[in-house]
Design a protein around this motif. Sequence first.
Motif, PDB file in Angstrom:
ATOM      1  N   PHE A   1       0.659  -1.362   0.173  1.00 35.66           N
ATOM      2  CA  PHE A   1      -0.083   0.100  -0.154  1.00 35.66           C
ATOM      3  C   PHE A   1       0.960   1.284   0.218  1.00 35.66           C
ATOM      4  O   PHE A   1       0.543   2.014   0.881  1.00 35.66           O
ATOM      5  CB  PHE A   1      -0.914   0.140   1.137  1.00 35.66           C
TER       6      PHE A   1
ATOM      7  N   HIS B   1      -0.827  19.286   0.626  1.00 40.16           N
ATOM      8  CA  HIS B   1      -1.575  19.224  -0.898  1.00 40.16           C
ATOM      9  C   HIS B   1      -1.880  20.382  -1.513  1.00 40.16           C
ATOM     10  O   HIS B   1      -2.042  20.532  -2.699  1.00 40.16           O
ATOM     11  CB  HIS B   1      -2.671  18.333  -0.796  1.00 40.16           C
TER      12      HIS B   1
ATOM     13  N   ASN C   1       1.379  20.448  -7.935  1.00 41.75           N
ATOM     14  CA  ASN C   1       0.056  20.332  -8.381  1.00 41.75           C
ATOM     15  C   ASN C   1      -0.881  21.466  -8.423  1.00 41.75           C
ATOM     16  O   ASN C   1      -0.171  22.621  -8.103  1.00 41.75           O
ATOM     17  CB  ASN C   1      -0.926  19.329  -7.379  1.00 41.75           C
ATOM     18  N   ALA C   2      -2.089  21.688  -8.953  1.00 43.16           N
ATOM     19  CA  ALA C   2      -2.554  22.883  -9.346  1.00 43.16           C
ATOM     20  C   ALA C   2      -3.063  23.803  -8.184  1.00 43.16           C
ATOM     21  O   ALA C   2      -3.202  24.927  -8.455  1.00 43.16           O
ATOM     22  CB  ALA C   2      -4.058  22.702  -9.921  1.00 43.16           C
TER      23      ALA C   2
ATOM     24  N   ASP D   1       1.949  15.970  -3.908  1.00 39.72           N
ATOM     25  CA  ASP D   1       1.282  14.871  -3.604  1.00 39.72           C
ATOM     26  C   ASP D   1       1.932  13.859  -3.096  1.00 39.72           C
ATOM     27  O   ASP D   1       3.333  13.778  -3.000  1.00 39.72           O
ATOM     28  CB  ASP D   1       0.390  14.444  -4.793  1.00 39.72           C
TER      29      ASP D   1
ATOM     30  N   ASP E   1      -4.396  17.825  -8.685  1.00 41.05           N
ATOM     31  CA  ASP E   1      -4.100  17.421  -7.135  1.00 41.05           C
ATOM     32  C   ASP E   1      -4.846  16.151  -6.942  1.00 41.05           C
ATOM     33  O   ASP E   1      -5.875  15.759  -7.381  1.00 41.05           O
ATOM     34  CB  ASP E   1      -4.746  18.420  -6.238  1.00 41.05           C
ATOM     35  N   GLU E   2      -3.877  15.180  -6.247  1.00 39.32           N
ATOM     36  CA  GLU E   2      -4.421  13.815  -6.183  1.00 39.32           C
ATOM     37  C   GLU E   2      -5.039  13.687  -4.715  1.00 39.32           C
ATOM     38  O   GLU E   2      -5.443  12.210  -4.556  1.00 39.32           O
ATOM     39  CB  GLU E   2      -3.303  13.042  -6.279  1.00 39.32           C
ATOM     40  N   ASN E   3      -5.075  14.685  -4.021  1.00 39.16           N
ATOM     41  CA  ASN E   3      -5.406  14.232  -2.573  1.00 39.16           C
ATOM     42  C   ASN E   3      -6.922  13.601  -2.482  1.00 39.16           C
ATOM     43  O   ASN E   3      -7.005  12.314  -1.975  1.00 39.16           O
ATOM     44  CB  ASN E   3      -5.609  15.859  -1.779  1.00 39.16           C
TER      45      ASN E   3
ATOM     46  N   ARG F   1      -7.206   9.922  -3.937  1.00 40.81           N
ATOM     47  CA  ARG F   1      -7.048   8.678  -3.289  1.00 40.81           C
ATOM     48  C   ARG F   1      -7.896   8.340  -1.993  1.00 40.81           C
ATOM     49  O   ARG F   1      -8.412   7.450  -1.874  1.00 40.81           O
ATOM     50  CB  ARG F   1      -5.607   8.948  -2.665  1.00 40.81           C
ATOM     51  N   GLU F   2      -8.141   9.667  -1.328  1.00 37.16           N
ATOM     52  CA  GLU F   2      -8.968   9.283  -0.085  1.00 37.16           C
ATOM     53  C   GLU F   2     -10.252   9.007  -0.156  1.00 37.16           C
ATOM     54  O   GLU F   2     -10.985   8.084   0.509  1.00 37.16           O
ATOM     55  CB  GLU F   2      -8.766  10.575   0.707  1.00 37.16           C
TER      56      GLU F   2
ATOM     57  N   GLN G   1      -9.897   5.321  -0.865  1.00 34.05           N
ATOM     58  CA  GLN G   1      -9.338   4.286   0.526  1.00 34.05           C
ATOM     59  C   GLN G   1     -10.153   4.451   1.775  1.00 34.05           C
ATOM     60  O   GLN G   1     -10.239   3.575   2.145  1.00 34.05           O
ATOM     61  CB  GLN G   1      -7.796   4.965   0.577  1.00 34.05           C
TER      62      GLN G   1
ATOM     63  N   LEU H   1      -8.620  -0.088   0.969  1.00 34.16           N
ATOM     64  CA  LEU H   1      -7.217  -0.493   0.302  1.00 34.16           C
ATOM     65  C   LEU H   1      -7.394  -1.776  -0.294  1.00 34.16           C
ATOM     66  O   LEU H   1      -6.736  -2.268  -1.296  1.00 34.16           O
ATOM     67  CB  LEU H   1      -6.098  -0.391   1.488  1.00 34.16           C
ATOM     68  N   TYR H   2      -8.100  -2.761   0.091  1.00 34.45           N
ATOM     69  CA  TYR H   2      -7.905  -4.216  -0.530  1.00 34.45           C
ATOM     70  C   TYR H   2      -9.333  -4.801  -0.453  1.00 34.45           C
ATOM     71  O   TYR H   2     -10.180  -4.492   0.099  1.00 34.45           O
ATOM     72  CB  TYR H   2      -7.056  -5.004   0.462  1.00 34.45           C
TER      73      TYR H   2
ATOM     74  N   GLN I   1      -3.179  -9.661   0.907  1.00 37.10           N
ATOM     75  CA  GLN I   1      -4.556  -8.840   0.572  1.00 37.10           C
ATOM     76  C   GLN I   1      -4.318  -8.104  -0.757  1.00 37.10           C
ATOM     77  O   GLN I   1      -3.139  -7.919  -1.108  1.00 37.10           O
ATOM     78  CB  GLN I   1      -4.680  -7.601   1.791  1.00 37.10           C
TER      79      GLN I   1
ATOM     80  N   PRO J   1      -4.804  -5.469  -3.161  1.00 37.30           N
ATOM     81  CA  PRO J   1      -4.990  -4.136  -3.269  1.00 37.30           C
ATOM     82  C   PRO J   1      -6.196  -3.549  -4.355  1.00 37.30           C
ATOM     83  O   PRO J   1      -6.096  -4.485  -5.346  1.00 37.30           O
ATOM     84  CB  PRO J   1      -3.688  -3.304  -3.861  1.00 37.30           C
TER      85      PRO J   1
ATOM     86  N   TYR K   1      -6.694  -0.512  -5.583  1.00 37.99           N
ATOM     87  CA  TYR K   1      -6.363   0.523  -6.652  1.00 37.99           C
ATOM     88  C   TYR K   1      -4.767   0.705  -6.678  1.00 37.99           C
ATOM     89  O   TYR K   1      -4.046   0.093  -5.882  1.00 37.99           O
ATOM     90  CB  TYR K   1      -6.827   1.787  -6.239  1.00 37.99           C
TER      91      TYR K   1
ATOM     92  N   GLN L   1      -1.496   3.384  -8.020  1.00 37.30           N
ATOM     93  CA  GLN L   1      -1.092   4.936  -8.029  1.00 37.30           C
ATOM     94  C   GLN L   1      -1.604   5.236  -9.398  1.00 37.30           C
ATOM     95  O   GLN L   1      -2.273   6.455  -9.511  1.00 37.30           O
ATOM     96  CB  GLN L   1       0.302   5.091  -8.049  1.00 37.30           C
ATOM     97  N   GLU L   2      -1.977   4.626 -10.526  1.00 43.54           N
ATOM     98  CA  GLU L   2      -2.383   5.074 -11.784  1.00 43.54           C
ATOM     99  C   GLU L   2      -3.822   5.416 -11.483  1.00 43.54           C
ATOM    100  O   GLU L   2      -4.291   6.225 -12.420  1.00 43.54           O
ATOM    101  CB  GLU L   2      -2.266   4.188 -12.795  1.00 43.54           C
TER     102      GLU L   2
ATOM    103  N   VAL M   1      -3.962   8.480 -10.178  1.00 46.18           N
ATOM    104  CA  VAL M   1      -3.613   9.829 -11.137  1.00 46.18           C
ATOM    105  C   VAL M   1      -4.810  10.039 -12.197  1.00 46.18           C
ATOM    106  O   VAL M   1      -4.982  11.205 -12.471  1.00 46.18           O
ATOM    107  CB  VAL M   1      -2.430   9.212 -12.012  1.00 46.18           C
TER     108      VAL M   1
END
Lengths: 538, 659
Positions: free
Chosen positions: A184, A384, A433-434, A439, B225-227, B230-231, B234, B240-241, B265, B267, B269, B271-272, B275
């Motif tokens: 993870f 972030h 990031n924007a 990140d 922004d990836e924040n 992801r959350e 997750q 996560l799994y 476990q 996963p 997802y 990282q791609e 993104v």
Amino acid sequence: MKNNNVKRRDFMKLLAGGGTAAALSSVGQLAVMSKASAADPGLPGYKALVCVFFLGGNDGFNMLIPSDASHADYAAIRAALAVKKNDLGLSSISSAMHNGTMGSGAANLYDVNKTQAKAYTKGFYDLSSKGMNIGVNGVMPEFAQLIHDNKLSVIANCGNMVAPVTRQEIKDGTAKLQLKLPLFLFAHNHQQRELQTGEAHRIGALGWAGKIADAWQGINNNSPIGLNISYSGNNRMLMGEKTSALVLSPGKPISFREMRPNTDSYNQERRALFQELIKIGKRASNFERLEATLLDRSQTNFEALATAWENNTIDYAAKGPYGEDLFSVPTPAQLSFNDKLSGAFIKRMDTVAKMVDMGAKDAFQTGNYQRQIFFVGVGGFDTHANQANSHSKLMRELSLGLWKFQKAMEELGHAEKVTTFSMSDFGRTLSVNAGLGTDHAWGSNHFVMGGAGSKTSGTLNGGKMFGTFPNLTPNGPDDYSDKGRMIPTTSQDQINASICEWFGVEQSLISELFPNLANFEKTQGDTKSAYLKDLFVS
Amino acid sequence: MNMNKWLPIVFSSLFLLNACGGGSEKGGGVDKKNESTVTSAHRLLTQATFGATEAEIDRVVSMGEKAWIDEQFTKHSAYVSDSDGHKTHLERTIEIAELVEPSVTWSKDGIFGTGGGPIWHLRANQASAWLENALGHPTNTMHGSDQLRQRVAYALSQLMVVSMKDPRLYLRGESVAYYNDILAKNAFGSFRDLLGEVTRSATMGVYLTYQGNQKANPEKSTRPDENFAREVIQLFTVGLYELNIDGSANRDGNPNTYPDAGIHQVPTYTQEDVVELAKVMTGWDVKSNKYHFGYTSMGTGEYAAPMEFFPEYHEDEAAEGGDGYVTVLGNTFALNSGADGSGLDAALDVLFNHPNVAPFVSKHLITNLVTSNPSSAYVARVAKVFNDDGKGHRGYMKAVVRAVLTDPEARDRSQQGEGFGKVKEPFLVFTQLLRAFDVKPLEGWTGPAEPIRGDGSKSTVHGIYSYDSPGVHFGQGPLRSKSVFNHYMPDFVPNERYFSDNNLVAPEAQIQTDGNIINVHNTLANYLTEFERNKITKVRNKTMAEFSKRFQLYSSHGMVINYDRELAVFEEALDGDTDGDFKNMSNALDKINAVDALIAHLDKKMLGNTMSDEVREALRYYLVNSSNFSSSKKFDAALHLISDAVRFIATSSAYMVQQ
């Protein structure tokens, strides 16, 4: 009911006339009983570890910046967040910093119109005179000075790792296939957990410091003030199978209301009832027993702590860099920032300094106080958005807090007994990031601090950079993919193993604490060849 | 301690204790016939409300638990009419702000902070509004009458977390109030609607930093922004799994067969995926943003509203020469799909339809409301209802909540193993105590000086609770967690043999640290002794107005309880009347009688008649014999005895857990 007659009578005796003396002896018994009577491991001298954990993932590549030609690659990907290639000239303020006359406001070398976001990218303190092609962010003059004074070393591009792994192996899938990647990766909670358990390859239950406490049961002569102490909540790192950490808030310990030992009969009667209810709770069902155990622990520990605390006051002669009282937080005007610092890190380091002093002097009156591990979590690193505004404050406080702590340790004569080191979930993307933040990524830069800068045997080898600074180009040889997530080349376990060795942990136990260490051996079968060579002076 | 003073009482009461026949019977005053139903009713109210009251226990006993649950689903809510006096969390937050500081203009056209007032006070006003919904309100009784809805909203606030502690939300009390409305409004509705409203809310947009997020910009060298991307996977929906329907790890690819052999476990997802989903989460900004896209400052946008979509800032993959399609968790869709062209609903549909969501959300609700270590079968039963409520609806929350609360494992003692139950959250211990003892707002606390009025005068506030620093006293506060990971981790195994040997979790125990336990203890002891109306008016001899006026907006002392009922129960058993003179207080036999009646009363109301004989005896011994209640003022002595009885039950391990 009948089975409990004896216990009930004890309580009655206490209520009826045992008074203060009886109440106190009961506490003593409780403490001894709850700890059983394991043998003290009998380690020589006193030593402490202080783990500073940056919660959320610290951007180590804006803490330490390339100062040579590769700065161009860094500046290209870091765009608006790039620290400029501009040596601010640390030597001009070095002696003032030591003397507490550093000057405030515009006298700060990093000052840009009292704006922390602009100060953050103004420049750095070049470390080329120390043989490193990097600089320390301009808002961290004390951190740079600690390196100059050989009291702090940095570790480049380290992180949570199972095994050495290359970009090629990640791209072609063999890294995944051969289970070379941490589980993870990029998720806060599990990266923290794996770093704290020393097991990047699985979701382990026990922390490596907790396992040391298990192996060293009886440490500190079975004092309730045991090996592990957290100033940032219940943490995996300190969790053992047979032991658990003392989890405290920074500052003066408080007492249970109207139940202080050694006071009047009103307090003693309440105290007797409270403890009787705890005893009953410990015989009850599972959750209730758990809760009673926690209540009992809290009361026992706080009473042991409060007495020692009240009998030990420290007045530091040393001042902070701006002439402030040593553990005071400088004002925004002094710092030439637009915002206040949170002060939470400085406050924790103040408390840790006092706890170290009490431990080293055995203020807890155990007769043999030997080892402490402190966990100091610092929040706010998950930057972030608008990173220049927030990370600047975090880095400024880190620099000040470390400096203040080191000054305190030197004044109290404990500098060579303490090693302070950093950990964090992961590093951050080099790409921006924007929201002008960064990140989740992987490798980052960390530090180890300690000793008195003397390079005497058995103390930190300060003023060095360990590990290899990576190539920061996106899609470059050290990038996980194309966003500038650095693949670390030194495992946090290698750093921690070296620190544990200094702390007195047996080599066989170190191999158990960090099972992936074997993947980093330079000589196969030789655990020690995976340690960071020369992190401490031999 | 003076032995002479104690001896006679000790011996006489010892004699009496023995005369009781070993104390194995329940204390006086308990209706033995109803014992089991009282226990069961109390259990339900602890699971499904912010705390049992005596009246509500009796109501559940008389109407039955299933009928009570049914009734809760039909309770009037703030979300059916704009004009019925049942205010939303946001409306009430603003109303409270206007009552406390009437001269301030809080908002104009949905934009807060334009008038230059102390906008940060909205944080305290939001806490006041939250308390009305949790504790109930003495005059506007609609607020807090929908206990189950509010309790489920609180559970959801720990799943899809936003926090007032975030520096960007710290000054946005109105935004957090609005967010709580989303949770409460959808608590019995569709999970997909909930997810959609949460995602579009300015609150979440600000908290997880996608408000103002935009497509890759090669000139500025920025990317999305990836924040949140992801959350939301997750933490809010999938986890996560891969999971089986019972919440165990799915290792064989089939969520309906379990348990699966092995330890790894799978996963959910990569990282791609993050993104790709980050690209979807672009183009959203607060409404009425006065300056440029994504700008944030006071008085420049609507933070108590859904965000607005701006297609020109939405990722189209033009910069990277992509095709404008993304693949998230194996599902490919256009970035500009959907009625609004944002691709958002396509993305949320992917998450909502993932097989993990049912066990993930079901287990969260079960562990938050009922028990920390539910059986595999319990989770599976609820998760199946999540997948299909029997009428073909997926994620229908009313059916899911009903399944959680009516499950045999939640209701039937014979189905509950020895590991049933959970540690209570410290803040819920507080709300439960306040509700049990008839909490009312502290009348006449002092509002802040209003800079706009300029004359330094302060309002006197009536009918409003105040409590703004739960974090200091309880180590947690509603909508105020330390991070998006909530107050505590769902997988926390405490250091206690039974739990560690059996790998059982006690998540709430994570915040029961040495330091927090002492804070919680002292806060409760203080509240239960000093913030009681009779203590203030009859022992301290102050009027409520005199007492209240020193407390201000940020004070954590804006509630007052009373022991009227306890005084009556005690005196009735002591004197055979309730005239308030407590005349037989120094008669040992009468006092023992009264102590027994008091303990029986508190046992029912606080512990649902589950107090153990040992606890009863210890309490009884202390209350009968302690020199703490020997004041010659008989009323004072009786009140002191009552408040100590409440306090020691409240701070005991028996009260700190829910079983």
